[in-house]
Design a protein around this motif. Structure first.
Motif, PDB file in Angstrom:
ATOM      1  N   GLN A  91     -84.547   0.197  18.835  1.00 18.65           N
ATOM      2  CA  GLN A  91     -85.280  -1.062  18.970  1.00 18.65           C
ATOM      3  C   GLN A  91     -85.665  -1.346  20.417  1.00 18.65           C
ATOM      4  N   LEU A  92     -84.817  -0.934  21.361  1.00 21.31           N
ATOM      5  CA  LEU A  92     -85.111  -1.225  22.767  1.00 21.31           C
ATOM      6  C   LEU A  92     -86.166  -0.300  23.346  1.00 21.31           C
ATOM      7  N   GLY A  93     -86.261   0.904  22.821  1.00 19.14           N
ATOM      8  CA  GLY A  93     -87.269   1.830  23.319  1.00 19.14           C
ATOM      9  C   GLY A  93     -86.773   2.652  24.493  1.00 19.14           C
ATOM     10  N   SER A  94     -87.506   2.652  25.597  1.00 14.85           N
ATOM     11  CA  SER A  94     -87.258   3.600  26.686  1.00 14.85           C
ATOM     12  C   SER A  94     -86.302   3.083  27.757  1.00 14.85           C
ATOM     13  N   GLN A  95     -85.623   1.994  27.519  1.00 18.30           N
ATOM     14  CA  GLN A  95     -84.687   1.471  28.515  1.00 18.30           C
ATOM     15  C   GLN A  95     -83.633   2.532  28.863  1.00 18.30           C
ATOM     16  N   PRO A  96     -83.410   2.809  30.140  1.00 14.97           N
ATOM     17  CA  PRO A  96     -82.360   3.775  30.478  1.00 14.97           C
ATOM     18  C   PRO A  96     -80.993   3.255  30.033  1.00 14.97           C
ATOM     19  N   HIS A  97     -80.134   4.170  29.619  1.00 11.97           N
ATOM     20  CA  HIS A  97     -78.843   3.712  29.108  1.00 11.97           C
ATOM     21  C   HIS A  97     -77.776   4.772  29.260  1.00 11.97           C
ATOM     22  N   GLU A  98     -76.535   4.309  29.221  1.00  7.79           N
ATOM     23  CA  GLU A  98     -75.347   5.145  29.331  1.00  7.79           C
ATOM     24  C   GLU A  98     -74.330   4.639  28.303  1.00  7.79           C
ATOM     25  N   PHE A  99     -73.293   5.434  28.098  1.00  5.96           N
ATOM     26  CA  PHE A  99     -72.156   4.944  27.327  1.00  5.96           C
ATOM     27  C   PHE A  99     -70.887   5.198  28.114  1.00  5.96           C
ATOM     28  N   ALA A 100     -69.957   4.233  28.057  1.00  7.82           N
ATOM     29  CA  ALA A 100     -68.679   4.391  28.742  1.00  7.82           C
ATOM     30  C   ALA A 100     -67.602   3.633  27.994  1.00  7.82           C
ATOM     31  N   PHE A 101     -66.371   4.002  28.252  1.00  8.54           N
ATOM     32  CA  PHE A 101     -65.234   3.266  27.705  1.00  8.54           C
ATOM     33  C   PHE A 101     -64.701   2.291  28.738  1.00  8.54           C
ATOM     34  N   GLN A 102     -63.928   1.344  28.282  1.00  4.50           N
ATOM     35  CA  GLN A 102     -63.313   0.380  29.174  1.00  4.50           C
ATOM     36  C   GLN A 102     -61.927   0.009  28.639  1.00  4.50           C
ATOM     37  N   SER A 103     -61.150  -0.672  29.483  1.00  4.76           N
ATOM     38  CA  SER A 103     -59.910  -1.331  29.056  1.00  4.76           C
ATOM     39  C   SER A 103     -58.843  -0.370  28.555  1.00  4.76           C
ATOM     40  N   ALA A 104     -58.792   0.850  29.113  1.00 13.92           N
ATOM     41  CA  ALA A 104     -57.695   1.752  28.761  1.00 13.92           C
ATOM     42  C   ALA A 104     -56.366   1.088  29.109  1.00 13.92           C
ATOM     43  N   ALA A 105     -55.375   1.317  28.284  1.00  9.97           N
ATOM     44  CA  ALA A 105     -54.076   0.675  28.480  1.00  9.97           C
ATOM     45  C   ALA A 105     -53.346   1.272  29.680  1.00  9.97           C
ATOM     46  N   ILE A 106     -52.375   0.514  30.187  1.00 13.11           N
ATOM     47  CA  ILE A 106     -51.480   1.014  31.223  1.00 13.11           C
ATOM     48  C   ILE A 106     -50.575   2.043  30.557  1.00 13.11           C
ATOM     49  N   SER A 107     -50.823   3.330  30.811  1.00 13.92           N
ATOM     50  CA  SER A 107     -50.181   4.373  30.016  1.00 13.92           C
ATOM     51  C   SER A 107     -50.142   5.677  30.787  1.00 13.92           C
ATOM     52  N   THR A 108     -49.230   6.560  30.405  1.00 10.67           N
ATOM     53  CA  THR A 108     -49.133   7.873  31.051  1.00 10.67           C
ATOM     54  C   THR A 108     -49.899   8.944  30.288  1.00 10.67           C
ATOM     55  N   ILE A 109     -50.415   8.625  29.091  1.00  9.74           N
ATOM     56  CA  ILE A 109     -51.154   9.611  28.304  1.00  9.74           C
ATOM     57  C   ILE A 109     -52.643   9.462  28.577  1.00  9.74           C
ATOM     58  N   PRO A 110     -53.418  10.549  28.393  1.00 14.17           N
ATOM     59  CA  PRO A 110     -54.861  10.473  28.665  1.00 14.17           C
ATOM     60  C   PRO A 110     -55.613   9.628  27.635  1.00 14.17           C
ATOM     61  N   TRP A 111     -56.564   8.852  28.118  1.00 14.92           N
ATOM     62  CA  TRP A 111     -57.408   8.007  27.271  1.00 14.92           C
ATOM     63  C   TRP A 111     -58.853   8.460  27.381  1.00 14.92           C
ATOM     64  N   LEU A 112     -59.644   8.087  26.387  1.00 10.26           N
ATOM     65  CA  LEU A 112     -61.052   8.483  26.359  1.00 10.26           C
ATOM     66  C   LEU A 112     -61.807   7.927  27.564  1.00 10.26           C
ATOM     67  N   GLY A 113     -62.707   8.718  28.099  1.00  9.33           N
ATOM     68  CA  GLY A 113     -63.534   8.315  29.221  1.00  9.33           C
ATOM     69  C   GLY A 113     -64.956   8.793  29.004  1.00  9.33           C
ATOM     70  N   PRO A 114     -65.836   8.527  29.969  1.00  8.16           N
ATOM     71  CA  PRO A 114     -65.558   7.984  31.297  1.00  8.16           C
ATOM     72  C   PRO A 114     -65.337   6.475  31.250  1.00  8.16           C
TER      73      PRO A 114
END
Length: 304
Positions: free
Chosen positions: A201-224
């Motif tokens: 619907q937006l058309g040619s607008q530049p865009h990215e995808f990212a994750f946020q709010s990873a928990a305070i943790s010692t295991i790896p979480w999804l990124g970027p």
């Protein structure tokens, strides 16, 4: 009468509730005082409490009104996964009020075994006699997609007119542990599908995808992480950036703190204009679309 159980994550209503709430989230695992203090400080910075309870109540009220506008007989209830009113307590209340059948809806559009699946685990653990039909995802519901698209278009108007067409939109969602990839969990795919639907619907607008709010943790979480994407875009010469959280539908700590405080502080340090969309919350298109989905779920269960 058909019940509607509107479910959300939950959040503390006071600073004093932060510690017991956090322990509930963490399954009462040993938690260091430093982590508790850090989370308490985050809530202090957003006003000392989470607004998720009243916002979920507003969403439930809007859904009930939309469902009953054509003469149906639905009654909406709210249940929280990690704080009061707990899902099990709300199911007991529904039973006490004579509700025999209900549709479940989590106010998060994308399915993961660790997220939506955990809500329905709480429903099963309650062992309620209420007959229950699940809505497990609604990431491509047209009303939701339209509401998101309109929010992006409105937010782009906050940028100088001459740069709007080039403002990158960073779509974000809550990160989850990387181990979900071993389960072929649909969460990352559904997130990409939502982005694709909005961009159609937006058309040619530049865009990215990212994750946020990873928990305070010692295991790896999804990124970027969205912060890393903001830094990269600035290094590429971008001076205006728009954040569009697609994994959240109302304002709570992940929006009010992680975006409005942490990412805004980063943006100021980098000299970039960072905006975010208004959350879809009770956007009429989304509420109407979800009401249609709830009716269809009840009809498929032969309840209406």
């Amino acid at each position: 009468m058909i019940g509607l159980l509107v479910m959300a994550y939950g959040g503390p209503n006071t600073i004093d509730e932060v510690e017991p709430y956090l322990l509930d989230v963490r399954g009462y695992r040993p938690t260091s005082p430093e982590i508790i203090d850090e989370v308490r400080e985050r809530y202090r910075e957003i006003g000392g409490r989470s607004p998720i309870l009243e916002q979920t109540r507003e969403q439930a009220a809007a859904l009930e009104a939309a469902l009953n506008a054509d003469g149906q007989d639905f009654k909406a209830y709210i249940g929280m996964r990690h704080w009061h009113p707990y899902i099990k307590d709300t199911l007991a209340e529904m039973q006490a009020q004579g509700i025999e059948k209900a549709v479940g809806l989590v106010m998060a559009p994308h399915y993961s075994r660790m997220s939506i699946g955990a809500y329905y685990n709480k429903v099963e653990e309650a062992n309620s006699p209420v007959a229950f039909s699940r809505i497990e995802d609604w990431h491509l519901q047209p009303g939701y997609i339209n509401a998101l698209t309109n929010r992006v278009r409105d937010a782009l108007k906050r940028f100088p007119e001459e740069v709007r067409a080039e403002v990158p939109v960073i779509f974000t969602a809550h990160s989850l542990p990387e181990k979900i990839l071993e389960w072929n969990d649909p969460y990352p795919t559904q997130l990409r599908e939502t982005v694709t639907a909005v961009m159609e619907q937006l058309g040619s607008q530049p865009h990215e995808f990212a994750f946020q709010s990873a928990a305070i943790s010692t295991i790896p979480w999804l990124g970027p992480d969205a912060g890393e994407v903001i830094e990269r875009l600035v290094s590429e010469g971008k001076k205006h950036i728009l954040l569009c959280p697609i994994g959240f539908v109302c304002e709570h700590v992940e929006i009010l703190y992680d975006i409005d405080i942490v990412y805004q502080k980063l943006a100021r340090s980098l000299g970039v204009q960072l905006e975010r969309i208004e959350m879809v919350h009770t956007a009429p298109q989304m509420v109407t679309g979800l009401a249609e989905l709830i009716r269809k779920t009840a009809k498929d269960s032969n309840w209406i």
